[in-house]
Design a protein around this motif. Structure first.
Motif, PDB file in Angstrom:
ATOM      1  N   SER A 305       0.809  -1.226   0.000  1.00  0.00           N
ATOM      2  CA  SER A 305       0.000   0.000   0.000  1.00  0.00           C
ATOM      3  C   SER A 305       0.834   1.264   0.000  1.00  0.00           C
ATOM      4  N   GLU A 306       1.957   1.259   0.711  1.00  0.00           N
ATOM      5  CA  GLU A 306       2.743   2.477   0.850  1.00  0.00           C
ATOM      6  C   GLU A 306       3.828   2.629  -0.219  1.00  0.00           C
ATOM      7  N   PHE A 307       4.306   1.521  -0.752  1.00  0.00           N
ATOM      8  CA  PHE A 307       5.465   1.611  -1.638  1.00  0.00           C
ATOM      9  C   PHE A 307       5.235   0.995  -3.029  1.00  0.00           C
ATOM     10  N   GLY A 308       4.530  -0.143  -3.089  1.00  0.00           N
ATOM     11  CA  GLY A 308       4.266  -0.745  -4.394  1.00  0.00           C
ATOM     12  C   GLY A 308       3.327   0.091  -5.235  1.00  0.00           C
ATOM     13  N   HIS A 309       2.142   0.371  -4.695  1.00  0.00           N
ATOM     14  CA  HIS A 309       1.156   1.160  -5.443  1.00  0.00           C
ATOM     15  C   HIS A 309       1.655   2.572  -5.731  1.00  0.00           C
ATOM     16  N   ARG A 310       2.481   3.106  -4.857  1.00  0.00           N
ATOM     17  CA  ARG A 310       2.986   4.467  -5.048  1.00  0.00           C
ATOM     18  C   ARG A 310       4.241   4.508  -5.933  1.00  0.00           C
ATOM     19  N   ARG A 311       4.694   3.318  -6.345  1.00  0.00           N
ATOM     20  CA  ARG A 311       5.880   3.205  -7.211  1.00  0.00           C
ATOM     21  C   ARG A 311       7.077   3.924  -6.572  1.00  0.00           C
ATOM     22  N   ASP A 312       7.245   3.638  -5.288  1.00  0.00           N
ATOM     23  CA  ASP A 312       8.295   4.260  -4.482  1.00  0.00           C
ATOM     24  C   ASP A 312       9.414   3.243  -4.263  1.00  0.00           C
ATOM     25  N   VAL A 313      10.388   3.229  -5.170  1.00  0.00           N
ATOM     26  CA  VAL A 313      11.469   2.243  -5.087  1.00  0.00           C
ATOM     27  C   VAL A 313      12.331   2.446  -3.840  1.00  0.00           C
ATOM     28  N   PRO A 314      12.801   3.673  -3.532  1.00  0.00           N
ATOM     29  CA  PRO A 314      13.590   3.841  -2.307  1.00  0.00           C
ATOM     30  C   PRO A 314      12.813   3.464  -1.040  1.00  0.00           C
ATOM     31  N   GLY A 315      11.538   3.851  -0.981  1.00  0.00           N
ATOM     32  CA  GLY A 315      10.732   3.514   0.182  1.00  0.00           C
ATOM     33  C   GLY A 315      10.566   2.014   0.344  1.00  0.00           C
ATOM     34  N   TYR A 316      10.354   1.315  -0.780  1.00  0.00           N
ATOM     35  CA  TYR A 316      10.198  -0.142  -0.752  1.00  0.00           C
ATOM     36  C   TYR A 316      11.508  -0.787  -0.299  1.00  0.00           C
ATOM     37  N   ALA A 317      12.627  -0.325  -0.836  1.00  0.00           N
ATOM     38  CA  ALA A 317      13.924  -0.875  -0.442  1.00  0.00           C
ATOM     39  C   ALA A 317      14.175  -0.662   1.043  1.00  0.00           C
ATOM     40  N   ASP A 318      13.868   0.526   1.539  1.00  0.00           N
ATOM     41  CA  ASP A 318      14.046   0.829   2.955  1.00  0.00           C
ATOM     42  C   ASP A 318      13.173  -0.071   3.817  1.00  0.00           C
ATOM     43  N   ALA A 319      11.933  -0.303   3.385  1.00  0.00           N
ATOM     44  CA  ALA A 319      11.025  -1.161   4.145  1.00  0.00           C
ATOM     45  C   ALA A 319      11.544  -2.600   4.200  1.00  0.00           C
ATOM     46  N   LEU A 320      12.067  -3.097   3.093  1.00  0.00           N
ATOM     47  CA  LEU A 320      12.632  -4.452   3.081  1.00  0.00           C
ATOM     48  C   LEU A 320      13.812  -4.548   4.040  1.00  0.00           C
ATOM     49  N   GLU A 321      14.650  -3.524   4.056  1.00  0.00           N
ATOM     50  CA  GLU A 321      15.809  -3.531   4.944  1.00  0.00           C
ATOM     51  C   GLU A 321      15.391  -3.472   6.412  1.00  0.00           C
ATOM     52  N   LYS A 322      14.386  -2.683   6.723  1.00  0.00           N
ATOM     53  CA  LYS A 322      13.924  -2.579   8.106  1.00  0.00           C
ATOM     54  C   LYS A 322      13.261  -3.877   8.568  1.00  0.00           C
ATOM     55  N   PHE A 323      12.490  -4.500   7.691  1.00  0.00           N
ATOM     56  CA  PHE A 323      11.900  -5.792   8.020  1.00  0.00           C
ATOM     57  C   PHE A 323      13.001  -6.818   8.245  1.00  0.00           C
ATOM     58  N   ASP A 324      13.960  -6.837   7.348  1.00  0.00           N
ATOM     59  CA  ASP A 324      15.064  -7.785   7.440  1.00  0.00           C
ATOM     60  C   ASP A 324      15.808  -7.646   8.764  1.00  0.00           C
ATOM     61  N   ALA A 325      16.023  -6.407   9.201  1.00  0.00           N
ATOM     62  CA  ALA A 325      16.798  -6.161  10.413  1.00  0.00           C
ATOM     63  C   ALA A 325      16.128  -6.729  11.655  1.00  0.00           C
ATOM     64  N   ARG A 326      14.820  -6.951  11.601  1.00  0.00           N
ATOM     65  CA  ARG A 326      14.100  -7.444  12.772  1.00  0.00           C
ATOM     66  C   ARG A 326      13.906  -8.959  12.774  1.00  0.00           C
ATOM     67  N   LEU A 327      14.227  -9.612  11.678  1.00  0.00           N
ATOM     68  CA  LEU A 327      14.033 -11.062  11.616  1.00  0.00           C
ATOM     69  C   LEU A 327      14.770 -11.818  12.725  1.00  0.00           C
ATOM     70  N   PRO A 328      15.999 -11.418  13.092  1.00  0.00           N
ATOM     71  CA  PRO A 328      16.661 -12.139  14.184  1.00  0.00           C
ATOM     72  C   PRO A 328      15.877 -12.123  15.490  1.00  0.00           C
ATOM     73  N   GLU A 329      15.112 -11.060  15.747  1.00  0.00           N
ATOM     74  CA  GLU A 329      14.276 -11.014  16.953  1.00  0.00           C
ATOM     75  C   GLU A 329      13.249 -12.135  16.946  1.00  0.00           C
ATOM     76  N   LEU A 330      12.611 -12.322  15.803  1.00  0.00           N
ATOM     77  CA  LEU A 330      11.579 -13.351  15.687  1.00  0.00           C
ATOM     78  C   LEU A 330      12.197 -14.738  15.802  1.00  0.00           C
ATOM     79  N   ILE A 331      13.282 -14.949  15.105  1.00  0.00           N
ATOM     80  CA  ILE A 331      13.929 -16.261  15.125  1.00  0.00           C
ATOM     81  C   ILE A 331      14.419 -16.601  16.530  1.00  0.00           C
TER      82      ILE A 331
END
Length: 405
Positions: A305-331
């Motif tokens: 909703s925030e990055f795909g539909h808005r065609r926001d490549v930097p925002g999408y990349a940033d969101a992927l990186e922020k999600f990735d950074a939290r995966l160790p917490e879940l694991i």
């Protein structure tokens, strides 16, 4: 006490499906194109991010390997080897590239019918539908009546909507009727009320969802959609994985918009959240509460909703990186026999023309402390995901899909 966590990275596709040409999406590759743009410096934004895509945890789980399996090409900066889990590719059999189809099939129920859609004309909605909607909802009229991006049309018509009391009605290429109105001037409960009326009127047309899109702010420059979105959705035509686990007496945690997507069916605990980080927090919270054979399912909607539909490549990349950074917490919070699956419901390539979803294959990244590494191949239906979780939780086999565990 086996438990399962399913994270839907909404719209994180990994390359065009075999039938992508029928949707005008040949060559779409959401994750791959973001990685390419980042490596080329096209995903930089001052104060947000810069440089190549940095997702070491997703890469260890096999995102690079899955993209290479899906497309034959390894994006820059990613690895062809999964060092932390099993990886594969999901291929959808349901027609369309919308949220309900992807989610229902993931949960073991491919969509057996064609959704209804509104034409790309202005006005787009049948006049008799709008006439009856205005009458039953006691409205002075509506604004919009077109295909549009939600943020754009709210900026264009939000002030007039506040002034006139008319809600903004619009659609997209998906099977959806969306209604935006100001959360306080129009009223949140009033918005939900008219969305319920619209849902009753559009259901015979097989429109999958009516979405309430509340916003706040006093002018175009300050309008912002809130986290009080609500989806009024047609119920799945058969019991899903959620129903099966609930009926077996186990907990089902629906986080984000999951409960709305399944029309509330099969849910024992509903947790709402706004933004990727809050949704991640809620997932961790659910894991703390989850008992034996619990199923936790989260939709991380912001990618779409925030990055795909808005065609926001930097925002999408940033969101992927922020999600990735939290995966160790879940694991780190997972027990030895817990299962984690990361996947998506469709694509939404931010480098692609237009503002709509893209028909893509999706990653299937599988991790458990008790599982060996390996490849699960290209799965012929998303339903294999649900069937694998059912197998893990000790449920009887369903009618669709085959476990890869």
């Amino acid at each position: 006490m086996p438990r399962a966590i399913l994270c839907i990275l909404d719209s994180v596709g990994i390359g065009g499906a075999p039938d992508a040409a029928a949707y005008g999406d040949t060559g779409a590759n959401t994750f791959g194109h973001i990685a390419e743009h980042a490596a080329a410096g096209k995903a930089d934004r001052a104060g947000l991010r810069s440089g190549p895509l940095h997702v070491p945890n997703l890469d260890a789980l096999g995102i690079g390997a899955a993209i290479q399996l899906s497309t034959g090409t390894l994006p820059p900066g990613l690895s062809a080897t999964a060092t932390g889990g099993r990886f594969g590719v999901g291929r959808e059999v349901s027609k369309g590239k919308d949220t309900p189809s992807g989610h229902w099939e993931i949960a073991g129920v491919p969509v057996p019918f064609e959704w209804g859609y509104f034409p790309q004309t202005e006005p787009t909605f049948p006049p008799e539908l709008i006439e009856e909607f205005i009458k039953r909802a006691r409205l002075p009229g509506i604004l919009g009546d077109e295909h549009a991006s939600g943020t754009t049309i709210i900026a264009e018509l939000g002030e007039e909507s506040i002034r006139t009391g008319k809600p903004i009605c619009y659609t997209s290429i998906d099977s959806v009727f969306q209604i935006a109105a100001h959360e306080s001037h129009f009223g949140l409960e009033r918005l939900y009320e008219i969305c319920q009326i619209a849902f009753e009127l559009t259901a015979p047309l097989m429109i999958g969802r009516v979405i309430a899109r509340p916003f706040i702010g006093e002018n175009a420059a300050s309008f912002k959609r809130t986290g009080n979105r609500r989806d009024f959705a047609i119920a799945p035509p058969a019991p899903t994985l959620l129903d099966r686990n609930k009926d077996a007496g186990h907990q089902v945690f629906a986080i984000g918009k999951i409960s709305d997507i399944y029309a509330g069916h099969g849910v024992t605990h509903k947790l709402k959240g706004t933004g990727l980080m809050q949704l991640f927090d809620k997932t961790l919270e659910a894991l703390e509460m989850a008992g034996d054979r619990a199923f936790i399912m989260t939709n991380f909607v912001d990618f779409d909703s925030e990055f795909g539909h808005r065609r926001d490549v930097p925002g999408y990349a940033d969101a992927l990186e922020k999600f990735d950074a939290r995966l160790p917490e879940l694991i780190a919070k997972m027990a030895h026999d817990d299962l984690l699956i990361l996947t998506a419901d469709h694509g939404n390539d931010p480098t692609w023309p237009g503002t709509d979803h893209t028909r893509e294959q999706v990653p299937i990244l599988v991790f458990s402390p008790s599982l060996s590494q390996g490849e699960i191949g290209i799965r012929s239906t998303f339903a294999d995901i649900g069937e694998s979780i059912a197998h893990w939780l000790g449920l009887a086999p369903g009618q669709n899909g085959k476990s890869f565990l």
